[in-house]
Each structure stands twice: as structure tokens, then as C-alpha cells.
Design a protein around this motif. Structure first.
Motif, PDB file in Angstrom:
ATOM      1  N   LEU A  51       0.863  -1.123   0.185  1.00 36.14           N
ATOM      2  CA  LEU A  51       0.037  -0.206   0.179  1.00 36.14           C
ATOM      3  C   LEU A  51       0.947   1.244   0.065  1.00 36.14           C
ATOM      4  N   LEU A  52       1.955   1.244   0.785  1.00 33.36           N
ATOM      5  CA  LEU A  52       2.642   2.534   0.673  1.00 33.36           C
ATOM      6  C   LEU A  52       3.529   2.733  -0.512  1.00 33.36           C
ATOM      7  N   ARG A  53       3.816   1.704  -1.334  1.00 31.94           N
ATOM      8  CA  ARG A  53       4.272   1.966  -2.542  1.00 31.94           C
ATOM      9  C   ARG A  53       2.948   2.334  -3.685  1.00 31.94           C
ATOM     10  N   THR A  54       1.900   1.902  -3.129  1.00 33.86           N
ATOM     11  CA  THR A  54       0.846   1.912  -4.596  1.00 33.86           C
ATOM     12  C   THR A  54       0.214   3.164  -4.455  1.00 33.86           C
ATOM     13  N   PHE A  55      -0.178   3.973  -3.040  1.00 36.07           N
ATOM     14  CA  PHE A  55      -0.626   5.365  -3.248  1.00 36.07           C
ATOM     15  C   PHE A  55       0.034   6.234  -3.578  1.00 36.07           C
ATOM     16  N   GLU A  56      -0.241   7.294  -4.137  1.00 42.69           N
ATOM     17  CA  GLU A  56       0.426   8.436  -4.557  1.00 42.69           C
ATOM     18  C   GLU A  56      -0.264   9.687  -3.710  1.00 42.69           C
ATOM     19  N   ASP A  57       0.546  10.572  -3.374  1.00 37.57           N
ATOM     20  CA  ASP A  57      -0.229  11.551  -2.590  1.00 37.57           C
ATOM     21  C   ASP A  57      -1.087  11.423  -1.554  1.00 37.57           C
ATOM     22  N   PHE A  58      -0.699  10.303  -0.581  1.00 37.82           N
ATOM     23  CA  PHE A  58      -1.478  10.059   0.298  1.00 37.82           C
ATOM     24  C   PHE A  58      -1.420  10.837   1.253  1.00 37.82           C
ATOM     25  N   ARG A  59      -2.623  11.482   1.912  1.00 41.09           N
ATOM     26  CA  ARG A  59      -2.801  12.381   3.134  1.00 41.09           C
ATOM     27  C   ARG A  59      -4.137  11.834   3.900  1.00 41.09           C
ATOM     28  N   TYR A  60      -3.925  12.019   5.285  1.00 47.58           N
ATOM     29  CA  TYR A  60      -4.998  12.008   6.003  1.00 47.58           C
ATOM     30  C   TYR A  60      -5.533  13.417   6.106  1.00 47.58           C
ATOM     31  N   THR A  61      -7.036  13.430   6.236  1.00 48.71           N
ATOM     32  CA  THR A  61      -7.540  14.764   6.226  1.00 48.71           C
ATOM     33  C   THR A  61      -8.602  15.047   7.409  1.00 48.71           C
ATOM     34  N   GLY A  62      -8.593  14.085   8.314  1.00 42.65           N
ATOM     35  CA  GLY A  62      -9.564  14.101   9.567  1.00 42.65           C
ATOM     36  C   GLY A  62      -9.279  13.000  10.397  1.00 42.65           C
ATOM     37  N   HIS A  63     -10.040  13.044  11.428  1.00 40.93           N
ATOM     38  CA  HIS A  63     -10.286  11.915  12.342  1.00 40.93           C
ATOM     39  C   HIS A  63     -11.500  11.851  13.347  1.00 40.93           C
ATOM     40  N   PHE A  64     -11.898  10.843  13.616  1.00 42.77           N
ATOM     41  CA  PHE A  64     -13.417  10.670  14.663  1.00 42.77           C
ATOM     42  C   PHE A  64     -12.670   9.725  15.660  1.00 42.77           C
ATOM     43  N   GLU A  65     -12.997   9.819  17.083  1.00 41.28           N
ATOM     44  CA  GLU A  65     -12.821   8.905  18.041  1.00 41.28           C
ATOM     45  C   GLU A  65     -14.115   8.383  18.468  1.00 41.28           C
ATOM     46  N   GLY A  66     -13.985   7.102  18.741  1.00 44.82           N
ATOM     47  CA  GLY A  66     -15.354   6.522  19.599  1.00 44.82           C
ATOM     48  C   GLY A  66     -15.186   5.144  19.862  1.00 44.82           C
ATOM     49  N   ALA A  67     -16.286   4.491  19.740  1.00 47.38           N
ATOM     50  CA  ALA A  67     -16.233   2.892  20.029  1.00 47.38           C
ATOM     51  C   ALA A  67     -17.243   2.225  19.118  1.00 47.38           C
ATOM     52  N   SER A  68     -16.764   1.098  18.494  1.00 47.24           N
ATOM     53  CA  SER A  68     -17.765   0.301  17.795  1.00 47.24           C
ATOM     54  C   SER A  68     -17.424  -1.218  17.896  1.00 47.24           C
ATOM     55  N   GLU A  69     -18.479  -1.807  17.415  1.00 40.16           N
ATOM     56  CA  GLU A  69     -18.125  -3.371  17.109  1.00 40.16           C
ATOM     57  C   GLU A  69     -17.358  -3.714  16.190  1.00 40.16           C
ATOM     58  N   THR A  70     -16.512  -4.977  16.759  1.00 40.63           N
ATOM     59  CA  THR A  70     -15.441  -5.178  15.784  1.00 40.63           C
ATOM     60  C   THR A  70     -16.297  -6.336  14.753  1.00 40.63           C
ATOM     61  N   SER A  71     -15.565  -6.592  13.689  1.00 35.49           N
ATOM     62  CA  SER A  71     -16.195  -7.699  12.905  1.00 35.49           C
ATOM     63  C   SER A  71     -15.904  -9.044  13.212  1.00 35.49           C
ATOM     64  N   ASP A  73     -15.604 -10.247  16.455  1.00 39.16           N
ATOM     65  CA  ASP A  73     -16.339 -10.974  17.530  1.00 39.16           C
ATOM     66  C   ASP A  73     -17.383 -10.134  18.044  1.00 39.16           C
ATOM     67  N   GLY A  74     -17.889  -8.898  17.409  1.00 41.28           N
ATOM     68  CA  GLY A  74     -18.755  -8.147  17.775  1.00 41.28           C
ATOM     69  C   GLY A  74     -18.730  -7.451  18.796  1.00 41.28           C
ATOM     70  N   GLU A  75     -17.556  -7.591  19.596  1.00 37.88           N
ATOM     71  CA  GLU A  75     -17.400  -6.749  20.943  1.00 37.88           C
ATOM     72  C   GLU A  75     -17.212  -5.443  20.709  1.00 37.88           C
ATOM     73  N   GLU A  76     -17.520  -4.345  21.657  1.00 29.63           N
ATOM     74  CA  GLU A  76     -17.358  -2.962  21.142  1.00 29.63           C
ATOM     75  C   GLU A  76     -15.781  -2.915  21.755  1.00 29.63           C
ATOM     76  N   ALA A  77     -15.238  -2.145  20.804  1.00 29.94           N
ATOM     77  CA  ALA A  77     -13.973  -1.648  21.288  1.00 29.94           C
ATOM     78  C   ALA A  77     -13.635  -0.271  20.943  1.00 29.94           C
ATOM     79  N   PRO A  78     -12.513   0.403  21.554  1.00 27.99           N
ATOM     80  CA  PRO A  78     -12.115   1.691  21.351  1.00 27.99           C
ATOM     81  C   PRO A  78     -11.779   1.881  19.820  1.00 27.99           C
ATOM     82  N   SER A  79     -12.287   2.702  19.106  1.00 26.23           N
ATOM     83  CA  SER A  79     -12.075   2.986  17.758  1.00 26.23           C
ATOM     84  C   SER A  79     -11.776   4.189  17.340  1.00 26.23           C
TER      85      SER A  79
END
Length: 140
Positions: A51-71, A73-79
Motif C-alpha cells: 500500500l505504501l508503494r501503491t498510493f500516490e499523494d496519500f494524506r489524512y484529512t481528519g479523524h473521529f474517535e469513539g467505540a464500535s463493534e468489531t467484525s 467478535d462483535g465486541e465493542e472496542a475503542p475505535s
């Protein structure tokens, strides 16, 4: 979340070695181009190398924090959700990285969602070619 900040910095700098300590041994990576997850730290690190070789001009543009179920085991985890933009094979991609953390703050599950469909197809082909070149999946 400290791990998310360290992850973001490692990806933005292209520092694959820095990612290793951030993933659990049994990390699962859910890709937009593969139905079943990539599993285990060695495979996920290999995928990130591609992925690091494949993406060009990769940049993060924002973020959100919370919690959600994992795929897994369905347990809620910090996310945390990290929004990104990049280019693959001349196609602009908008996407999100959904990170789920374990009790110690390491990434145990990672889900990527991208749009538009034409960019998903370009990304899928580029990643498959890279995985084959690195010997991580059988060639055709």
C-alpha cells in the motif's frame, strides 16, 4: 488515542517498521477488494508495504474517535476513523481507515473503505500485483 497518532505518523512518513509494534499478533485487515480479511501481523505488514508503494499523494484529512463493534467478535472496542485522500493509477480516492484497539491500545482490527468504484478497482489491481510481486499471494 496515542496508537492512532503513531499509526498516522508512520503511514504519512512511509515507515513500515514503525507499524509493527502498533498491530496485535492476530490483527485482521478488512480490505474493500477482498471478502475475507488479511490475518496476522506478518501478512498485514506485507500488505502495508504494498500500500505504501501503491498510493500516490496519500494524506489524512481528519479523524473521529469513539467505540464500535468489531467484525471478528462483535465486541465493542475503542475505535478511531481516519479520513484520507490519495491517488492510484491516476484515480483520486476518498477513503476511511477504521481502527479498532485492544486493551493495551494496539490495533486488532483494521477496515478500509474507499470510493468511487473505479478507484476501488484500480486499487485492487495495483495491490494484487504488488502482493504477487512480493510473494505474499500466488501469481496468476
Amino acid at each position: 488515542m496515542e496508537a492512532a497518532e503513531r499509526f498516522r505518523a508512520a503511514v504519512e512518513k512511509g515507515e513500515l517498521a514503525a507499524l509493527e509494534a502498533l498491530f496485535t499478533e492476530d490483527v485482521r485487515f478488512y480490505s474493500p477488494v477482498k471478502f475475507t480479511p488479511f490475518e496476522g501481523r506478518p501478512m498485514v505488514l506485507g500488505l502495508f508495504g504494498v500500500l505504501l508503494r501503491t498510493f500516490e499523494d496519500f494524506r489524512y484529512t481528519g479523524h473521529f474517535e469513539g467505540a464500535s463493534e468489531t467484525s471478528a467478535d462483535g465486541e465493542e472496542a475503542p475505535s478511531e476513523i481516519l479520513l484520507f485522500r490519495a491517488t492510484v493509477d491516476g484515480k483520486e480516492i476518498h477513503g476511511i481507515d477504521l481502527l479498532h484497539f485492544d486493551e493495551s491500545g494496539r490495533i486488532k482490527e483494521f477496515t478500509v473503505m474507499v470510493r468511487p468504484q473505479s478507484a476501488v478497482q484500480a486499487l485492487g489491481q495495483a495491490v494484487l500485483t504488488g502482493l504477487q510481486a512480493d510473494g505474499l499471494v500466488p501469481g496468476q
